[in-house]
Scaffold this motif. Structure first.
Motif: not given
Ligand SMILES: Cc1ncc(COP(=O)(O)O)c(C=O)c1O
Length: 410
Positions: A98-99, A123-127, A178-182, A346-350
């Motif tokens: 992240t840094t 990754y969400g933080a990167v976007t 990160s999300y899809t591991s591809v 569904r009912s989730s967030s990260w």
């Protein structure tokens, strides 16, 4: 795509053989840890090394910080640089990816109308980092949607460059998403970008050890990674690689003295070595993490962990009746797999409150594995490291068979 050079590992072989490396960690008894991809526990040798460095720092801080630190960091950077295929002068330690990405976002000159091209697997933080960097100057982020399932490297490259134009200032792409591991075809992306004169920033925390990496050959302009994931460095260790002339343009995320404390000749790294008084022990212990992984062998690591990930992927896909993101091929995934759970509600967030299935896995079975939503799909991700064995995958599958019906879509 690069060959992961896997040796076939027989998943049905003796459990004792699979437990060979587990004693290198002090994982709590009874916990099935399948989430190295989020937060990887460090092996005992790495924890001990970090503690030794920290004790030395606190014993005589003046000597440690003002005289010894710079050469010690050079030495640790040298060990890491050899592992990732560059020189010690090409990289700086940072606390995490992240840094590293924040530093790149501060350093790339952006003006109104410019575009930063990302993929929809980032990754969400990167976007978010790039969204903020752009909004400050009237630039914008552009999201390339990759075709699903991912079956062709050429199609992935095509989907990205279909969104490139003469306003594109940088491409930001994960080496392993990160999300899809591809595993994304970063070498082909860098090659194509070079022909268009577009710099590339690779977000690589999952690729260290999971995938072959030679930064000199890859040809990216920036590569940010966390060593505290697959490499098993202590938490709070990462690096930023910067190629060639870009070095002189790098601006730190934290401004301090910007010069050597030990009176050494000026270097682009000066801005990043001293960012105020802090604890560099996690950086110094990265060298021990590299030596630990090398003592096991990267091929051994990949062979074991891919076999486990493959078994998890195929068994869970059967249990959950999922359509997977890629073919069953080591070119597309390594030690980590993401499996959609189409029949779980569904009912989730990260970040946020974890999904009830994730909570039940932990509270009722002491299994750590993340469940999150990505593009309107509920997904489960399984990370396999050297301390995991087929028994861990058996426990996860048994728990999912029991729990999935409880949380099924109505
Ligand atoms: C692809 C990717 N990039 C960046 C990060 C951020 O890593 P860190 O929290 O170590 O900075 C993560 C974290 O999981 C990630 O998966």
């Amino acid at each position: 795509m690069e060959d992961l050079a896997l040796i076939d590992k027989d998943i049905s072989s003796d459990e004792t053989d699979w437990n060979e490396h587990r004693s290198a960690w002090s994982l709590p008894e009874g916990v099935t840890y399948l989430n190295h991809g989020s937060f990887g526990p460090a092996p005992n040798v790495v924890i001990a090394a970090r503690q030794r460095w920290f004790a030395e720092l606190e014993r005589q801080p003046m000597d440690f910080l003002a005289r010894r630190l710079e050469p010690l960091l050079d030495e640790a950077a040298g060990v890491l640089a050899r592992f990732v295929g560059c020189t010690a002068d090409d990289l700086v330690f940072v606390p995490n990816a992240t840094t590293g990405i924040n530093i790149v976002a501060r350093s790339v000159d952006l003006a109104a109308g410019d575009e930063i091209l990302l993929t929809d697997h980032e990754y969400g933080a990167v976007t978010r980092i790039w969204g903020q960097a752009c909004s400050q100057v009237g630039a914008k982020t552009v999201m390339a949607r990759l075709p699903l399932p991912l079956t062709s490297e050429a199609d992935v490259v095509e989907a990205i460059f279909a969104r490139a134009n003469d306003r594109t200032r940088l491409i930001v792409v994960s080496h392993i998403a990160s999300y899809t591991s591809v595993v994304l075809p970063v070498a082909a992306i860098c090659q194509r970008a070079k022909t268009l004169g577009i710099p590339v920033c690779v977000d690589g925390p999952h690729a260290l050890v999971q995938a072959p990496l030679n930064l000199r050959e890859l040809g990216c302009d920036y590569y940010a990674a966390s060593c505290h994931k697959w490499l098993c460095g202590p938490i709070g260790s990462g690096f930023l690689y910067v190629r060639g002339r870009n070095k002189s343009k790098m601006r730190p995320a934290v401004i301090s003295w910007g010069r050597s404390f030990a009176g050494r000749p000026a270097s682009w790294k000066d801005e990043f070595i001293w960012v105020g008084t802090g604890d560099p022990s996690s950086y110094l212990a990265v060298a021990d993490a590299v030596r630990f992984i090398e003592s096991v062998g990267v091929e051994e690591f990949r062979s074991r962990t891919h076999a486990l990930a493959q078994s998890a992927r195929n068994r869970i896909a059967d249990i959950a009746r999922s359509e997977l993101f890629t073919p069953d091929d080591p070119a597309w995934y390594g030690s980590m797999v993401t499996i959609p759970l189409p029949h779980v509600a569904r009912s989730s967030s990260w970040p946020g409150e974890s999904h009830p299935l994730q909570r039940a896995l932990w509270e009722e079975h002491q299994i750590e594995t993340p469940i999150f939503e990505w593009q309107d799909r509920l997904c489960l991700r399984v990370s396999c490291h050297l301390y995991n064995s087929p028994a861990d995958i058996d426990r996860l599958c048994a728990a999912l068979e029991q729990l999935c019906p409880r949380f099924a879509v109505e």
